[in-house]
Enzyme design. Structure first.
Site, PDB file in Angstrom:
ATOM      1  N   GLU A 251       0.825  -1.212   0.000  1.00  0.00           N
ATOM      2  CA  GLU A 251       0.000   0.000   0.000  1.00  0.00           C
ATOM      3  C   GLU A 251       0.862   1.267   0.000  1.00  0.00           C
ATOM      4  O   GLU A 251       0.482   2.279  -0.571  1.00  0.00           O
ATOM      5  CB  GLU A 251      -0.972  -0.007   1.182  1.00  0.00           C
ATOM      6  CG  GLU A 251      -2.075  -1.072   1.069  1.00  0.00           C
ATOM      7  CD  GLU A 251      -2.974  -0.885  -0.156  1.00  0.00           C
ATOM      8  OE1 GLU A 251      -3.088   0.242  -0.680  1.00  0.00           O
ATOM      9  OE2 GLU A 251      -3.561  -1.902  -0.600  1.00  0.00           O
TER      10      GLU A 251
ATOM     11  N   TYR B  61      -5.235   7.117   4.681  1.00  0.00           N
ATOM     12  CA  TYR B  61      -5.497   6.083   3.681  1.00  0.00           C
ATOM     13  C   TYR B  61      -4.823   4.767   4.090  1.00  0.00           C
ATOM     14  O   TYR B  61      -5.443   3.693   4.071  1.00  0.00           O
ATOM     15  CB  TYR B  61      -5.008   6.494   2.275  1.00  0.00           C
ATOM     16  CG  TYR B  61      -5.006   5.286   1.368  1.00  0.00           C
ATOM     17  CD1 TYR B  61      -6.204   4.786   0.870  1.00  0.00           C
ATOM     18  CD2 TYR B  61      -3.839   4.574   1.106  1.00  0.00           C
ATOM     19  CE1 TYR B  61      -6.235   3.621   0.111  1.00  0.00           C
ATOM     20  CE2 TYR B  61      -3.853   3.410   0.358  1.00  0.00           C
ATOM     21  CZ  TYR B  61      -5.053   2.952  -0.143  1.00  0.00           C
ATOM     22  OH  TYR B  61      -5.076   1.790  -0.858  1.00  0.00           O
TER      23      TYR B  61
ATOM     24  N   ASP C 259      -8.505   6.547  -1.235  1.00  0.00           N
ATOM     25  CA  ASP C 259      -7.396   7.112  -2.014  1.00  0.00           C
ATOM     26  C   ASP C 259      -7.968   7.834  -3.239  1.00  0.00           C
ATOM     27  O   ASP C 259      -9.185   8.030  -3.342  1.00  0.00           O
ATOM     28  CB  ASP C 259      -6.383   6.022  -2.396  1.00  0.00           C
ATOM     29  CG  ASP C 259      -6.909   5.087  -3.483  1.00  0.00           C
ATOM     30  OD1 ASP C 259      -8.123   5.143  -3.796  1.00  0.00           O
ATOM     31  OD2 ASP C 259      -6.104   4.318  -4.035  1.00  0.00           O
TER      32      ASP C 259
ATOM     33  N   CYS D 294     -13.838   3.157 -13.652  1.00  0.00           N
ATOM     34  CA  CYS D 294     -14.130   4.575 -13.396  1.00  0.00           C
ATOM     35  C   CYS D 294     -12.824   5.369 -13.508  1.00  0.00           C
ATOM     36  O   CYS D 294     -12.352   5.975 -12.564  1.00  0.00           O
ATOM     37  CB  CYS D 294     -14.766   4.708 -12.014  1.00  0.00           C
ATOM     38  SG  CYS D 294     -15.597   6.282 -11.765  1.00  0.00           S
TER      39      CYS D 294
ATOM     40  N   CYS E  40     -18.479   3.451 -18.589  1.00  0.00           N
ATOM     41  CA  CYS E  40     -19.725   3.448 -17.812  1.00  0.00           C
ATOM     42  C   CYS E  40     -20.697   2.335 -18.220  1.00  0.00           C
ATOM     43  O   CYS E  40     -21.476   1.866 -17.389  1.00  0.00           O
ATOM     44  CB  CYS E  40     -20.413   4.804 -17.926  1.00  0.00           C
ATOM     45  SG  CYS E  40     -19.373   6.148 -17.303  1.00  0.00           S
TER      46      CYS E  40
ATOM     47  N   CYS F 198     -20.248  -0.626 -16.029  1.00  0.00           N
ATOM     48  CA  CYS F 198     -19.976  -0.336 -14.615  1.00  0.00           C
ATOM     49  C   CYS F 198     -21.064  -0.920 -13.710  1.00  0.00           C
ATOM     50  O   CYS F 198     -22.250  -0.697 -13.932  1.00  0.00           O
ATOM     51  CB  CYS F 198     -19.879   1.171 -14.393  1.00  0.00           C
ATOM     52  SG  CYS F 198     -19.541   1.582 -12.663  1.00  0.00           S
TER      53      CYS F 198
HETATM   54  N1  ADE Z   1      -3.852   0.843  -5.176  1.00  0.00           N
HETATM   55  C1  ADE Z   1      -3.809   1.034  -3.851  1.00  0.00           C
HETATM   56  N2  ADE Z   1      -4.069  -0.103  -3.188  1.00  0.00           N
HETATM   57  C2  ADE Z   1      -4.272  -1.055  -4.119  1.00  0.00           C
HETATM   58  C3  ADE Z   1      -4.565  -2.451  -4.060  1.00  0.00           C
HETATM   59  N3  ADE Z   1      -4.669  -3.074  -2.894  1.00  0.00           N
HETATM   60  N4  ADE Z   1      -4.716  -3.107  -5.238  1.00  0.00           N
HETATM   61  C4  ADE Z   1      -4.568  -2.451  -6.397  1.00  0.00           C
HETATM   62  N5  ADE Z   1      -4.296  -1.157  -6.511  1.00  0.00           N
HETATM   63  C5  ADE Z   1      -4.128  -0.453  -5.388  1.00  0.00           C
END
Ligand code: ADE
Length: 347
Positions: free
Chosen positions: A35, A118, A136, A190, A196, A199
């Site tokens: 992350e 986040y 995020d 998105c 869309c 989606c």
């Molecule tokens: N961007 C931020 N966290 C993510 C995740 N767990 N999988 C894919 N993209 C990401």
């Protein structure tokens, strides 16, 4: 958006999610690393770095104890190097407190270096299966379109509003899938050019209904980045190259670089510069110019290759192999180095 929409989203996620390395684990350490890398960097770029990082530093203890130069080498090319330094600061705190692993509470996590709202949400929901939203840029783009959010999405109060909304919608769902389904929708459907028609949130999306999807998200215009001119010297002596360590403060702190000065020097100016510094050379070749955009500034580099008669004393000269394997050279200087490779590969 209601629970039914969430079910559609989760169903879509089950069928469409990408097979990504960090989706095969719940290990808080691995989730934290992934992350952190993913915050400012694209998934495709992150994958090899993530694999390599965990192979070199498989535990928090390894991260706490690794030499900074090696850590920065593992991060070389990813950018935003303070992320790597903060990872290590946090790892040291965890090892010193004899916790051994990342805490599982919001209060403890948010006090650790480099862990913002986040990352707290991502670690708690993905690694610890807690009902804690993670918002995020991807998630905010989805929400701003679903709700036709008129305010600037970088405002704290906007994020807080959606935190409350998501927290309610998350109840009794699988927290990891919930978080990652929003991220995945933002990454795959998105997007800037949204798809869309396929989606899963089409029915509840206000901007889809009103044909205003491309008006969102609303973001304030970024400040123009100042241009910074530099002249870079690749000093060569018998297949070794002079590099130096950057300051421990500021941009690219503690990484390595080729010597450089502010502003563009012409060849004449360079010759007098070398004379003044008493640097004896056999030839000068102008390799060209490169640019690199950082978060707050843009660099324009003019690059010269200078063959030396002897080493400049008290400086570090390294071979190509050492440069590749040991020293962390940020992308902007890799670009300068590539000009040298291009110029010599013609012969
Ligand atoms: N961007 C931020 N966290 C993510 C995740 N767990 N999988 C894919 N993209 C990401």
């Amino acid at each position: 958006m209601n629970k039914k929409d969430i079910k559609k989203l989760l169903n879509w996620y089950q069928n469409s999610k990408r097979d990504l390395p960090w989706r095969h684990t719940k290990d808080p350490y691995k989730i934290w690393i992934s992350e952190t890398m993913l915050q400012q960097t694209r998934v495709e770029t992150v994958i090899p770095y993530y694999n390599n990082f965990l192979e070199s530093l498989p535990t928090i203890k390894d991260l706490a104890n690794v030499k900074e130069d090696k850590l920065l080498k593992l991060w070389e090319g990813l950018g935003y190097y303070s992320r790597a330094r903060n990872l290590q600061k946090t790892a040291k705190i965890i090892i010193e407190n004899q916790k051994g692993t990342l805490p599982d509470s919001k209060e403890e996590l948010e006090n650790l270096p480099g862990i913002g709202p986040y990352t707290v949400g991502a670690i708690l929901s993905i690694a610890y299966s807690q009902e804690e939203p993670a918002i995020d840029g991807n998630v905010m783009r989805v929400l701003s379109r679903v709700y036709e959010e008129k305010e600037d999405i970088s405002k704290k109060k906007v994020r807080e509003k959606y935190y409350v909304i998501l927290k309610k919608l998350m109840k009794k769902e699988n927290p990891s899938d919930f978080t990652q389904s929003f991220i995945e929708l933002g990454a795959l459907i998105c997007t800037k050019n949204p798809s869309c028609t396929i989606c899963p949130l089409q029915n509840c999306c206000k901007s889809y209904k009103h044909h205003t999807v491309l008006e969102y998200p609303i973001k304030k215009k970024k400040k123009e980045k100042p241009n910074i001119l530099k002249t870079v010297f690749i000093f060569e002596y018998q297949n070794t190259y002079m590099i130096r360590k950057r300051n421990e403060e500021g941009i690219l702190a503690n990484l390595y670089e080729f010597p450089n000065v502010e502003n563009f020097l012409t060849k004449d100016e360079l010759e007098s510069f070398l004379k003044r510094k008493k640097i004896a050379y056999t030839s000068i070749q102008e390799l060209g110019e490169v640019t690199h955009i950082f978060s707050h500034q843009k660099w324009l580099l003019r690059v010269y290759l200078i063959s030396l008669k002897k080493k400049v004393s008290n400086n570090l000269f390294v071979t190509k192999k050492e440069l590749q394997e040991i020293y962390s050279l940020p992308t902007v200087f890799q670009k300068a180095w590539n000009l040298k490779k291009e110029s010599t590969s013609q012969f």
